[in-house]
Design a protein around this motif. Sequence first.
Motif, mmCIF file in Angstrom:
data_model
loop_
_atom_site.group_PDB
_atom_site.id
_atom_site.type_symbol
_atom_site.label_atom_id
_atom_site.label_comp_id
_atom_site.label_asym_id
_atom_site.label_seq_id
_atom_site.Cartn_x
_atom_site.Cartn_y
_atom_site.Cartn_z
ATOM 1 N N ILE A 139 -19.601 52.692 -56.389
ATOM 2 C CA ILE A 139 -19.959 52.352 -55.112
ATOM 3 C C ILE A 139 -19.152 51.097 -54.409
ATOM 4 C CG2 ILE A 139 -22.069 53.462 -54.986
ATOM 5 C CD1 ILE A 139 -23.509 50.893 -55.428
ATOM 6 N N GLY A 140 -19.029 50.744 -53.243
ATOM 7 C CA GLY A 140 -18.215 49.756 -52.615
ATOM 8 C C GLY A 140 -18.973 48.624 -52.591
ATOM 9 N N SER A 141 -18.553 47.477 -51.783
ATOM 10 C CA SER A 141 -19.311 46.238 -51.820
ATOM 11 C C SER A 141 -20.641 46.496 -50.899
ATOM 12 C CB SER A 141 -18.338 45.224 -51.030
ATOM 13 O OG SER A 141 -17.800 45.913 -49.770
ATOM 14 N N GLY B 166 -14.750 48.060 -43.969
ATOM 15 C CA GLY B 166 -15.240 46.808 -44.729
ATOM 16 C C GLY B 166 -14.325 46.766 -45.612
ATOM 17 N N PRO B 167 -14.360 45.319 -46.336
ATOM 18 C CA PRO B 167 -13.570 45.025 -47.283
ATOM 19 C C PRO B 167 -13.702 45.866 -48.708
ATOM 20 C CG PRO B 167 -15.519 43.512 -47.218
ATOM 21 C CD PRO B 167 -15.512 44.431 -46.157
ATOM 22 N N VAL B 168 -12.348 45.921 -49.298
ATOM 23 C CA VAL B 168 -12.282 46.818 -50.596
ATOM 24 C C VAL B 168 -12.509 45.940 -51.805
ATOM 25 C CG1 VAL B 168 -10.857 47.918 -51.969
ATOM 26 C CG2 VAL B 168 -10.414 48.309 -49.650
ATOM 27 N N ARG B 169 -13.764 46.473 -52.513
ATOM 28 C CA ARG B 169 -14.238 45.855 -53.807
ATOM 29 C C ARG B 169 -13.136 46.250 -54.749
ATOM 30 N NH1 ARG B 169 -17.667 46.705 -58.443
ATOM 31 N NH2 ARG B 169 -17.797 48.899 -57.477
ATOM 32 N N GLU B 170 -12.676 44.851 -55.590
ATOM 33 C CA GLU B 170 -11.578 45.205 -56.520
ATOM 34 C C GLU B 170 -12.220 44.750 -57.833
ATOM 35 O OE1 GLU B 170 -7.283 43.105 -56.533
ATOM 36 O OE2 GLU B 170 -8.836 41.620 -57.618
ATOM 37 N N VAL B 171 -11.921 45.741 -58.867
ATOM 38 C CA VAL B 171 -12.231 45.769 -60.268
ATOM 39 C C VAL B 171 -10.828 45.727 -60.994
ATOM 40 C CG1 VAL B 171 -14.589 46.614 -59.937
ATOM 41 C CG2 VAL B 171 -12.420 48.019 -60.566
ATOM 42 N N LEU B 172 -10.764 45.126 -62.102
ATOM 43 C CA LEU B 172 -9.736 45.019 -62.974
ATOM 44 C C LEU B 172 -9.688 45.919 -64.356
ATOM 45 C CD1 LEU B 172 -8.827 41.323 -62.994
ATOM 46 C CD2 LEU B 172 -7.874 43.188 -61.543
ATOM 47 N N ILE B 173 -9.011 46.779 -64.247
ATOM 48 C CA ILE B 173 -9.084 47.817 -65.242
ATOM 49 C C ILE B 173 -7.890 47.844 -66.258
ATOM 50 C CG2 ILE B 173 -10.429 49.592 -63.982
ATOM 51 C CD1 ILE B 173 -8.107 51.223 -63.853
ATOM 52 N N PRO B 174 -8.354 47.902 -67.730
ATOM 53 C CA PRO B 174 -7.154 47.907 -68.714
ATOM 54 C C PRO B 174 -5.756 48.765 -68.437
ATOM 55 C CG PRO B 174 -9.140 48.012 -69.905
ATOM 56 C CD PRO B 174 -9.318 48.390 -68.281
ATOM 57 N N ASN C 86 -15.904 51.282 -49.368
ATOM 58 C CA ASN C 86 -17.354 51.488 -48.684
ATOM 59 C C ASN C 86 -17.141 52.743 -48.515
ATOM 60 O OD1 ASN C 86 -18.198 48.834 -48.828
ATOM 61 N ND2 ASN C 86 -17.843 48.335 -46.671
ATOM 62 N N PHE C 87 -18.550 53.704 -48.867
ATOM 63 C CA PHE C 87 -18.604 55.125 -48.783
ATOM 64 C C PHE C 87 -18.015 55.622 -47.272
ATOM 65 C CE2 PHE C 87 -20.258 59.135 -48.272
ATOM 66 C CZ PHE C 87 -19.841 59.893 -49.421
#
Length: 438
Positions: free
Chosen positions: A54-56, A87-95, A110-111
Amino acid sequence: MEFPEDSIVTEMKLKRIAALSAANPEMIFTHVIHHFNVESLRACFHELDGKKAIGSDGIDKASYGKNLEANLQDLMDRMKRMAYIPGPVREVLIPKEGKPGSTRPLGISNFEDKIVQRMMHKILESIYEPLFCENSYGFRPGKSCHDAIEALHAYLSTHEVEKVIDVDLSNYFGSISHHEVINIISKKISDPRLIRYLIRMFKSGVLTEGELIVSDEGVPQGSGCSPIIANIFAHEVIDEWLEKTVKAHCAGKVKMVRYADDIVICCQYSRDADRIKKALNNRLVKYGLKMNEDKTKLVKFSARNQRRGVTQETFDFLGFTFYFGKSQKGYFLVKVKTNGKRLRSKLKKVNEWARAIKNKIPLKQIMKIASAKARGHIQYYGVSHNIADVSTFIDKVEQILFKWMNRRSQRKSFTWEKFREFLGRINFPKAKICHKLF
């Protein structure tokens, strides 16, 4: 309640757009925003995977769907008033696979934004898909990574090539200029409202560790529109330029195969390869992109020279290493095998997973997950010439499982013979060829 007729009607309208684009490649689309409506957005809602992150805003598919009709009507009302703000995009770091310690950013919207992005993707894809070059494979319907591998293998096997340009782009998705891509899309779509919403999507920003970053470049990987926008940009900057401009100035044949930002250019003559590499670098700089000079290589890959006894080089594409090997009759052939770093990285991950999970869930469940991991590897890497490397992977996975399953308690659970018998009873996957290259 799902309305399957929504998807049917939406798809029919999009097919008409695609037919117009195919019939008249020079056509400019002046009004497409009306394809955003409650029915098309409802269809997009039902197509989205409710299990995705899910988003922010913290809203998932289930919660949005509780008042679906009211939510969609409200969204549509805001879009008509030009009041919808992504809305802003939530960033995650993946290997990064095959690159221990390295990560790549993944954007989670966001959905509600996912719904809009999906419809935007459909409209852009309908217009541009008929225009894209045949040598482009990434994120396109009916064009898989194995299709790209097969096309490259077929060309190298049937055409004389002296050099291959193994192109490495630095942070392609993160370097796409918003200004340039809007200019490119505006040549084809002159609907000001749709263009304004695209600009808003770009300016919505990225939430990185709680900090909002707004930039003039980059499309988040994972965003619903990123794949099509990345392809539109690459089509203009690289694909068409190579087809219409570069080939006209080459002495020999040139063939490019591109999967997203993974690019290989096959050149009949070495002198063409040298010139194309330099010209491509200048072209990329013009549009704000950058070639990784340290990783972009000119690879000697001539079947004629290999037959003459001059050892040729290798290169990697989509997790496979392309090289010259011998057939059973002693002839040199273009072959592929699993990239060594990728193979070692995958085995390391399996080992870490098995060690971490050995005492946490029942053996039956562990083996079910392990079987799924093995099948996934076989499905991807099980291509012609690569049965040995796939077999090696499965053998190593079995050894890893044997090691850690015997450490579930102080008492040794299996001998190797009994463990192999156990694998046979549960039908643990065996190496096989899933994709034939010829």
